[in-house]
Design a protein around this motif. Structure first.
Motif, PDB file in Angstrom:
ATOM      1  N   THR A  92       0.887  -1.182   0.042  1.00 13.78           N
ATOM      2  CA  THR A  92      -0.057  -0.045  -0.042  1.00 13.78           C
ATOM      3  C   THR A  92       0.851   1.181   0.115  1.00 13.78           C
ATOM      4  O   THR A  92       1.791   1.422   0.754  1.00 13.78           O
ATOM      5  N   PHE A  93       0.483   2.059  -0.761  1.00 16.12           N
ATOM      6  CA  PHE A  93       1.058   3.544  -1.051  1.00 16.12           C
ATOM      7  C   PHE A  93       0.193   4.504  -0.441  1.00 16.12           C
ATOM      8  O   PHE A  93      -0.800   4.706  -0.751  1.00 16.12           O
ATOM      9  N   ILE A  94       0.615   5.489   0.510  1.00 19.55           N
ATOM     10  CA  ILE A  94      -0.386   6.431   0.910  1.00 19.55           C
ATOM     11  C   ILE A  94       0.233   7.742   0.315  1.00 19.55           C
ATOM     12  O   ILE A  94       1.426   7.998   0.330  1.00 19.55           O
ATOM     13  N   SER A  95      -0.797   8.299  -0.158  1.00 15.23           N
ATOM     14  CA  SER A  95      -0.734   9.434  -0.802  1.00 15.23           C
ATOM     15  C   SER A  95      -1.052  10.817  -0.216  1.00 15.23           C
ATOM     16  O   SER A  95      -2.254  10.415   0.396  1.00 15.23           O
ATOM     17  N   ASN A  96      -0.295  11.647  -0.017  1.00 17.99           N
ATOM     18  CA  ASN A  96      -1.060  13.089   0.547  1.00 17.99           C
ATOM     19  C   ASN A  96      -1.360  14.094  -0.108  1.00 17.99           C
ATOM     20  O   ASN A  96      -1.545  15.193   0.312  1.00 17.99           O
ATOM     21  N   SER A  97      -1.454  13.864  -1.520  1.00 20.87           N
ATOM     22  CA  SER A  97      -1.739  15.150  -2.661  1.00 20.87           C
ATOM     23  C   SER A  97      -2.000  14.431  -4.078  1.00 20.87           C
ATOM     24  O   SER A  97      -1.588  13.437  -4.163  1.00 20.87           O
ATOM     25  N   PRO A  98      -2.873  15.235  -4.673  1.00 22.22           N
ATOM     26  CA  PRO A  98      -2.791  14.808  -6.024  1.00 22.22           C
ATOM     27  C   PRO A  98      -1.746  14.538  -6.607  1.00 22.22           C
ATOM     28  O   PRO A  98      -1.391  13.640  -7.565  1.00 22.22           O
ATOM     29  N   ASP A  99      -0.503  15.547  -6.307  1.00 21.98           N
ATOM     30  CA  ASP A  99       0.866  15.249  -7.159  1.00 21.98           C
ATOM     31  C   ASP A  99       1.418  14.263  -6.803  1.00 21.98           C
ATOM     32  O   ASP A  99       2.375  13.534  -7.246  1.00 21.98           O
ATOM     33  N   GLU A 100       1.235  13.750  -5.217  1.00 23.10           N
ATOM     34  CA  GLU A 100       1.995  12.587  -4.924  1.00 23.10           C
ATOM     35  C   GLU A 100       1.426  11.211  -5.563  1.00 23.10           C
ATOM     36  O   GLU A 100       2.252  10.170  -5.923  1.00 23.10           O
ATOM     37  N   THR A 101       0.434  11.335  -5.617  1.00 24.05           N
ATOM     38  CA  THR A 101      -0.428  10.297  -6.610  1.00 24.05           C
ATOM     39  C   THR A 101      -0.140  10.163  -7.880  1.00 24.05           C
ATOM     40  O   THR A 101       0.254   9.068  -8.663  1.00 24.05           O
ATOM     41  N   GLU A 102       0.305  11.380  -8.715  1.00 21.68           N
ATOM     42  CA  GLU A 102       0.867  11.343  -9.843  1.00 21.68           C
ATOM     43  C   GLU A 102       2.224  10.762 -10.220  1.00 21.68           C
ATOM     44  O   GLU A 102       2.464  10.104 -10.929  1.00 21.68           O
ATOM     45  N   VAL A 103       3.185  11.097  -9.150  1.00 15.87           N
ATOM     46  CA  VAL A 103       4.499  10.755  -9.088  1.00 15.87           C
ATOM     47  C   VAL A 103       4.349   9.251  -8.919  1.00 15.87           C
ATOM     48  O   VAL A 103       5.166   8.394  -9.265  1.00 15.87           O
ATOM     49  N   PHE A 104       3.354   8.688  -7.832  1.00 13.19           N
ATOM     50  CA  PHE A 104       3.410   7.398  -7.928  1.00 13.19           C
ATOM     51  C   PHE A 104       3.290   6.729  -9.203  1.00 13.19           C
ATOM     52  O   PHE A 104       3.521   5.663  -9.554  1.00 13.19           O
ATOM     53  N   GLY A 105       2.215   7.179  -9.983  1.00  8.33           N
ATOM     54  CA  GLY A 105       1.851   6.483 -11.133  1.00  8.33           C
ATOM     55  C   GLY A 105       3.084   6.553 -12.147  1.00  8.33           C
ATOM     56  O   GLY A 105       3.349   5.550 -12.843  1.00  8.33           O
ATOM     57  N   ARG A 106       4.011   7.684 -12.073  1.00  8.48           N
ATOM     58  CA  ARG A 106       5.122   7.678 -12.931  1.00  8.48           C
ATOM     59  C   ARG A 106       5.930   6.648 -12.447  1.00  8.48           C
ATOM     60  O   ARG A 106       6.611   5.939 -13.384  1.00  8.48           O
ATOM     61  N   ARG A 107       6.207   6.575 -11.091  1.00  9.35           N
ATOM     62  CA  ARG A 107       7.138   5.456 -10.728  1.00  9.35           C
ATOM     63  C   ARG A 107       6.608   4.112 -11.055  1.00  9.35           C
ATOM     64  O   ARG A 107       7.122   3.083 -11.619  1.00  9.35           O
ATOM     65  N   PHE A 108       5.194   3.863 -10.949  1.00 11.31           N
ATOM     66  CA  PHE A 108       4.755   2.402 -11.308  1.00 11.31           C
ATOM     67  C   PHE A 108       4.910   2.171 -12.727  1.00 11.31           C
ATOM     68  O   PHE A 108       4.832   0.814 -13.143  1.00 11.31           O
TER      69      PHE A 108
END
Length: 162
Positions: A3-19
């Motif tokens: 599980t990844f915890i995102s604290n902002s839309p930007d963090e969610t987008e960065v997670f998508g880039r890493r994924f």
């Protein structure tokens, strides 16, 4: 499960880039989660991470967006309205707009999927990403990677790879 915890839309987008670093042609990602849980934001990062410069929006009303300007084609589906689109179509033998006895919503969804040519996308040379995949799990290939998006607070999201 991770599980990844995102604290902002930007963090969610960065997670998508890493994924995206773990993605290859032929992969299918099945996304689940409520409205506003970060699915489309994740896809924005994923698409950018796969080398596309396309503007990503949810294909809620079109069912699919194709991003083909990068090295790998990306097919972004939204199954949220798939059933609704099917219910508006009259089936042979309908009486007063009601589907004939024994015709299940799943069957109508499968017919709609056939018209969309999902197999051509899912088993082709691109990457398929399906929002609201849990609405029609029988349409999702067995090899799909499932990601669950959950709203924890106004700003925090949990993304769990199953």
């Amino acid at each position: 499960m991770a599980t990844f915890i995102s604290n902002s839309p930007d963090e969610t987008e960065v997670f998508g880039r890493r994924f995206a670093e773990k993605i290859k042609p032929g992969d299918v990602l099945a996304l689940t989660g409520g409205l506003g849980s970060g699915k489309t934001q994740f896809v924005k990062g994923l698409v950018a991470g796969l080398g596309s410069t396309a503007e990503v929006t949810s294909p809620t009303f079109t069912l699919i967006h194709e991003y083909t300007d990068g090295p790998i084609p990306i097919y972004h589906f939204d199954f949220f309205r798939l059933e609704d689109r099917q219910r508006s179509r009259r089936e042979p033998g309908d009486v007063d707009g009601k589907a004939r006895e024994g015709l299940r919503a799943g069957t109508r969804a499968n017919q709609s999927a056939e018209r969309l040519g999902l197999d051509d996308y899912f088993f082709g040379d691109g990457v398929s990403v399906i929002e609201w995949a849990d609405r029609f799990p029988d349409l999702i290939p067995e090899n799909a990677r499932w990601l669950a998006f959950e709203t924890k607070s106004e700003t925090q999201r949990a993304i769990t790879a199953k």
